[in-house]
Design an enzyme around this catalytic site. Sequence first.
Site: not given
Length: 568
Positions: A460, A479
């Site tokens: 992301h 992440c």
Amino acid sequence: MDQQKIPLNLFLCLVFCFIIVSCNNNKPGDKIIVTDPDEMDQQTGESIKQDLAFAFENKGNINDSVSVKLLDVVSNFYQSNNYTVAWSHKGKWQPFTDTIYRFIQNAEQYGLFPADYHFKDLKSIKSGLDSDSLKRMDAAQWSRADIVLTDAFMHLVKDLKNGRLGADSTFQKKEDSAAKANFYATSLNEFLKHNDFTKLVSSLEPSLKGYGELKGALPHFLDSMDRQVYTYVTYPYKANDPKDSLFFIKLLQKRLTESGCIEPIGKLPDSLQLNSALKKYQKLKGIKADGKVSALLIRSMNNTDVERFKRIAINLDRYKQMPDTMPEKYIWVNLPGYYLDVYENDSIVLESKIICGTPTTRTPLLYSVISDMVTYPTWTVPNSIIKKQYLPKLKSNPYYLSRIGLRLVDSKGETVDPGTVNWSKYSKGIPYKVVQGSGDDNALGIFKFNFKNPYSVYLHDTNQRYLFKNSARALSHGCVRVEQWDKLAFYIARNDSMNIKPGDALQYNTDSIKNWLANKERKRIGVKNGIPLFIAYFSCETKGNKIKFYDDIYGEDKMMREKFFQNK
């Protein structure tokens, strides 16, 4: 009557002694002198059979110095070949024997350790047979030589094909042919028939570009390698454990002595002596001279050429855990290198810095495929963060989440007033989701890439883009934050457009993505042609013909070293 029994008893005793002597002749170590060269191979084959039988009864040991490591495999080879001698003929070496001997001698050029393949024993056996005519008449000597060379060959095949780190299904490698029972015997029979070891090695090793480049840079590293072995200092030690801390101080003292920073004093140094020695070492290495023990200091002490070679060996073996053939197009994330590359036909077409998980919230190693993308995503906070960071604060301030732009959501997706929740009864988690709405301040930034995985992680954007300026970027909750997220998104969109099937309609393109972002619209974009994703851990690689080492951010190298390479 007794006089008649004495000769019979004596006869039986002599027979028994003869049997004992005959058995002793079969024990490894006894000489089997053969004067006729035409009989040598038969006698050597019989000796091989006896030696292997002895090894099965003695945990692989043939004698005090030689132990067969792959006994089942070696025995299978000889059984299938009727105990035919492989490496010599009529008391002389076969020409190809020297090929294997030289390969083992130079095994470091493949990230291997000669000692793992009986090099010391082979050197001694070969020297003896080459220089002593009486030993060349000893079938027992040729038997040991044959078994040791076969065991070394099988071990080389295993390590060149599979490496030494054990099985790893992370990247879904197909069933390895080296696991088949006859693979080793087939490999050796092929070599003995064609005498082309270079071709065999090439067929065993990974064909991956990174492997070839790292191995190709090894000779230069080895030429200038400082081979002095320094004491490896294990750190951190167990807190509040006097024995472990004492052991650490002993290791530290020994390491400082090796670097000439403290004199051998025959006892543990006092705090003043240790502080002075540490400062001396820190000045020597260009580290802040504060006399304090730190992870940085210990990394410096352990960062020797000998230890670097072990790291190279570990990383070469990591390539052996990858698929034999990589996809035509794929996304490659290397966590210690803090980068993402997109490969197309073995060429890098896109590069980006990344931010990955901290050592306590590690980004998992995985293989998956990009399935969809989201513009202006919402963020559902992982349970681990809720438990560790948010729950303690919610117990003292129920409206803490609202202050930081988060909201509480129940199983139906409805917003819950945190003031109505009895937070005191929760300790291991909560029956709600904590969600951050989409927007420029969202922790995921304005774009997210989804892929199937059991860890609830994704690629992301981020609302903390300034962090990409840091050299060390293990900063996330797990992440992977991608600096060039927009280029990656447009690459995926173009790939979908180029590979659309006849009669199929694509619901988006690069212009669509740009418009949705400009209008701050939340859209889920299904990816038609999913691109494979590899999140991997390679702590050294070749850059510009030189080997570049990255920080072992998750201690993976340290763990592999201690498990597989501690005594190298």
